[in-house]
Design a protein around this motif. Structure first.
Motif, PDB file in Angstrom:
ATOM      1  N   GLY A  87      -3.048   9.636   5.328  1.00 39.13           N
ATOM      2  CA  GLY A  87      -2.365  10.400   4.294  1.00 39.13           C
ATOM      3  C   GLY A  87      -3.287  10.807   3.168  1.00 39.13           C
ATOM      4  N   LEU A  88      -4.154   9.884   2.747  1.00 46.59           N
ATOM      5  CA  LEU A  88      -5.118  10.194   1.682  1.00 46.59           C
ATOM      6  C   LEU A  88      -6.124  11.241   2.131  1.00 46.59           C
ATOM      7  CD1 LEU A  88      -5.734   6.635   0.208  1.00 46.59           C
ATOM      8  CD2 LEU A  88      -4.479   8.518  -0.844  1.00 46.59           C
ATOM      9  N   CYS A 100       0.853  -1.190   0.000  1.00 45.09           N
ATOM     10  CA  CYS A 100       0.000   0.000   0.000  1.00 45.09           C
ATOM     11  C   CYS A 100       0.890   1.242   0.000  1.00 45.09           C
ATOM     12  CB  CYS A 100      -0.899  -0.014   1.226  1.00 45.09           C
ATOM     13  SG  CYS A 100      -2.067   1.342   1.242  1.00 45.09           S
ATOM     14  N   PHE A 105      -0.113   4.367   0.231  1.00 42.37           N
ATOM     15  CA  PHE A 105      -0.640   5.468   1.043  1.00 42.37           C
ATOM     16  C   PHE A 105      -1.423   4.922   2.225  1.00 42.37           C
ATOM     17  CE2 PHE A 105      -0.651   6.715  -3.429  1.00 42.37           C
ATOM     18  CZ  PHE A 105       0.235   7.768  -3.399  1.00 42.37           C
ATOM     19  N   THR A 106      -1.398   5.665   3.329  1.00 42.36           N
ATOM     20  CA  THR A 106      -2.234   5.328   4.480  1.00 42.36           C
ATOM     21  C   THR A 106      -3.557   6.077   4.336  1.00 42.36           C
ATOM     22  OG1 THR A 106      -1.432   7.174   5.804  1.00 42.36           O
ATOM     23  CG2 THR A 106      -0.217   5.083   5.985  1.00 42.36           C
ATOM     24  N   VAL A 140      -4.442  14.617   1.960  1.00 47.02           N
ATOM     25  CA  VAL A 140      -4.355  15.098   0.577  1.00 47.02           C
ATOM     26  C   VAL A 140      -5.714  15.605   0.107  1.00 47.02           C
ATOM     27  CG1 VAL A 140      -3.980  14.388  -1.822  1.00 47.02           C
ATOM     28  CG2 VAL A 140      -2.375  13.688  -0.051  1.00 47.02           C
TER      29      VAL A 140
END
Length: 94
Positions: A68-69, A62, A64-65, A72
């Motif tokens: 984190g998403l 993966c 991205f966590t 963003v």
């Protein structure tokens, strides 16, 4: 202690541990190199700090966590609001 950050030039090397403390607004470890010179690294780049459970379980599958998403997505919303002059959808809070 060992440098564990994959992209650090000292990755995989062991150093003499000196101290673990807050410096420059972050958790850092202080070490002695093979010449006895003192240097420091972020603690998360070493085996002093336990690995993030998400990173261990994802095992590289993966990029991205979820956190984190979400960060963003929030950043994109703020850029859109600036571009549109805050004409975007407003959040309604109770």
């Amino acid at each position: 202690m060992r440098v564990t950050h994959l992209f650090h030039p000292l990755a995989g090397r062991d150093f003499e541990f000196v101290a673990h403390r807050q410096n420059w607004g972050e958790d850092r470890v202080h070490l002695h190199d093979e010449n006895g010179d003192l240097f420091s690294l972020p603690a998360g780049w070493t085996d002093v700090v336990a690995q993030d459970p998400f990173v261990v379980i994802a095992a590289g599958r993966c990029a991205f966590t979820a956190g984190g998403l979400l960060a963003v997505a929030d950043l994109v919303d703020r850029f859109r609001a600036q571009r549109d002059g805050d004409r975007g959808v407003k959040k309604i809070t109770p």
